[in-house]
Design a protein around this motif. Structure first.
Motif, PDB file in Angstrom:
ATOM      1  N   ILE A  63      47.090  37.345  41.217  1.00 28.54           N
ATOM      2  CA  ILE A  63      47.030  38.201  42.415  1.00 28.54           C
ATOM      3  C   ILE A  63      48.341  38.946  42.600  1.00 28.54           C
ATOM      4  CG2 ILE A  63      46.880  38.174  44.932  1.00 28.54           C
ATOM      5  CD1 ILE A  63      44.935  35.789  44.630  1.00 28.54           C
ATOM      6  N   ARG A  64      49.452  38.233  42.429  1.00 30.22           N
ATOM      7  CA  ARG A  64      50.754  38.862  42.625  1.00 30.22           C
ATOM      8  C   ARG A  64      51.087  39.852  41.519  1.00 30.22           C
ATOM      9  NH1 ARG A  64      54.018  33.428  44.744  1.00 30.22           N
ATOM     10  NH2 ARG A  64      53.204  33.509  46.879  1.00 30.22           N
ATOM     11  N   SER A  65      50.474  39.678  40.342  1.00 30.75           N
ATOM     12  CA  SER A  65      50.714  40.617  39.255  1.00 30.75           C
ATOM     13  C   SER A  65      49.976  41.930  39.476  1.00 30.75           C
ATOM     14  CB  SER A  65      50.273  40.004  37.918  1.00 30.75           C
ATOM     15  OG  SER A  65      48.848  40.005  37.800  1.00 30.75           O
ATOM     16  N   GLY A  66      48.913  41.885  40.285  1.00 29.17           N
ATOM     17  CA  GLY A  66      48.137  43.085  40.554  1.00 29.17           C
ATOM     18  C   GLY A  66      47.184  43.472  39.439  1.00 29.17           C
ATOM     19  N   LYS A  67      46.974  42.580  38.459  1.00 31.07           N
ATOM     20  CA  LYS A  67      46.087  42.879  37.336  1.00 31.07           C
ATOM     21  C   LYS A  67      44.673  42.395  37.665  1.00 31.07           C
ATOM     22  CE  LYS A  67      49.825  42.504  33.950  1.00 31.07           C
ATOM     23  NZ  LYS A  67      50.335  41.760  32.760  1.00 31.07           N
ATOM     24  N   ALA A  68      43.781  43.340  37.845  1.00 33.24           N
ATOM     25  CA  ALA A  68      42.423  43.005  38.282  1.00 33.24           C
ATOM     26  C   ALA A  68      41.708  42.107  37.282  1.00 33.24           C
ATOM     27  CB  ALA A  68      41.617  44.286  38.513  1.00 33.24           C
ATOM     28  N   SER A  69      41.903  42.347  35.989  1.00 30.98           N
ATOM     29  CA  SER A  69      41.222  41.534  34.980  1.00 30.98           C
ATOM     30  C   SER A  69      41.695  40.087  35.038  1.00 30.98           C
ATOM     31  CB  SER A  69      41.465  42.105  33.582  1.00 30.98           C
ATOM     32  OG  SER A  69      42.849  42.126  33.262  1.00 30.98           O
TER      33      SER A  69
END
Length: 279
Positions: A63-69
């Motif tokens: 979540i904190r990385s912002g990577k949807a996959s």
């Protein structure tokens, strides 16, 4: 409010969600069948606790990385762990996942009387104080007798998160500074006490005062709308990204990063920061 269930409390899950949950449950059924996976068949709720913690950390990281996959994958892994645990408990005659979900719905309805009832709050602080009051009443009803403010505080929380929760709960029962400036002065006072301990060379006092300083910083951040664990995690990410860029720059120039002087490393650090702003 009564303990009856309220189907009108919110919109039902989509058909796709129901279908996906049914499919994942069927996967679990197959895994723990007599001719299923030997490893999965050996698992117990106790043995799955570490995996659940690990998967939750990975979800937070995604979540904190912002990577949807990554979020999609890790959210699914956490869902699998919860469904698996629910199945194991139900097979042992304990609460099923359905029991847990209904209990959670009842609890959320009970703790939001301003949404599901006629209660009105003057502001968010009043709502949070009433939330704590309702929680204490729930504990007292479940376990008998009055319960303390921190009885519901999980013992296994990471220290920074626990410090935040401690301060938040104290504030909800009125045990905190009235003004932010008072919290700021406390941070300064704790810093000076830490410096005094350093000057005295007292190792026990140094550790004590350093902990007090951190604790007061967490409260100051909370008052400013900052969660210490989250902002520190972002700082860690930023440092690691810059450090990796420093090493990359050194390699591109045929330099051995560990052998560089501190001044040279500082120059690379500044370059990495500049590259960050260009991105």
């Amino acid at each position: 409010m009564s303990e009856q269930h309220h189907p009108e409390a919110g919109a039902s899950a989509s058909p796709d969600t129901h279908s996906a949950l049914d499919r994942l449950n069927s996967v679990i059924d197959r895994l723990i069948a007599p001719d299923g996976c030997p490893w999965d068949r050996e698992q117990t709720p106790q043995s799955l606790t570490e995996y659940l913690v690990e998967e939750c950390h990975e979800l937070v990281d995604a979540i904190r990385s912002g990577k949807a996959s990554d979020v999609c994958e890790e959210l699914g892994d956490v869902a699998f762990q919860l469904l698996f645990l629910g199945r194991l408990f139900a097979d042992q005659g304990g609460p099923s996942l359905a029991d847990a979900l209904n209990a959670s719905a009842d609890k959320m309805i009970r703790r939001h009387p301003h949404v599901f009832g006629d209660t009105a709050y003057s502001d968010r602080d009043a709502q949070l104080k009433d939330w704590e009051r309702i929680k204490r009443e729930e504990k007292a009803a479940d376990q008998g007798g009055p319960k303390g403010t921190y009885d519901s505080l999980p013992r296994g929380l990471p220290p920074l998160t626990k410090a935040y929760r401690i301060h938040a709960k104290a504030a909800r029962v009125g045990f905190t500074w009235t003004e932010d400036e008072e919290a700021e002065r406390q941070v300064e006072a704790e810093w000076l006490e830490f410096l005094d301990a350093l000057a005295a060379g007292d190792e026990a006092a140094i550790a004590h005062e350093f902990g007090d300083h951190l604790f007061s910083l967490v409260e100051l951040g909370r008052r400013k709308g900052l969660k210490a664990a989250a902002v520190l995690d972002e700082t860690n990410r930023r440092f690691l990204a810059r450090f990796e860029r420093m090493e990359e720059l050194a390699r591109e120039r045929g330099l051995s990063f560990p052998d560089l002087s501190l001044d040279d490393k500082d120059e690379l650090w500044n370059e990495a920061k500049a590259d960050e702003t260009k991105a």
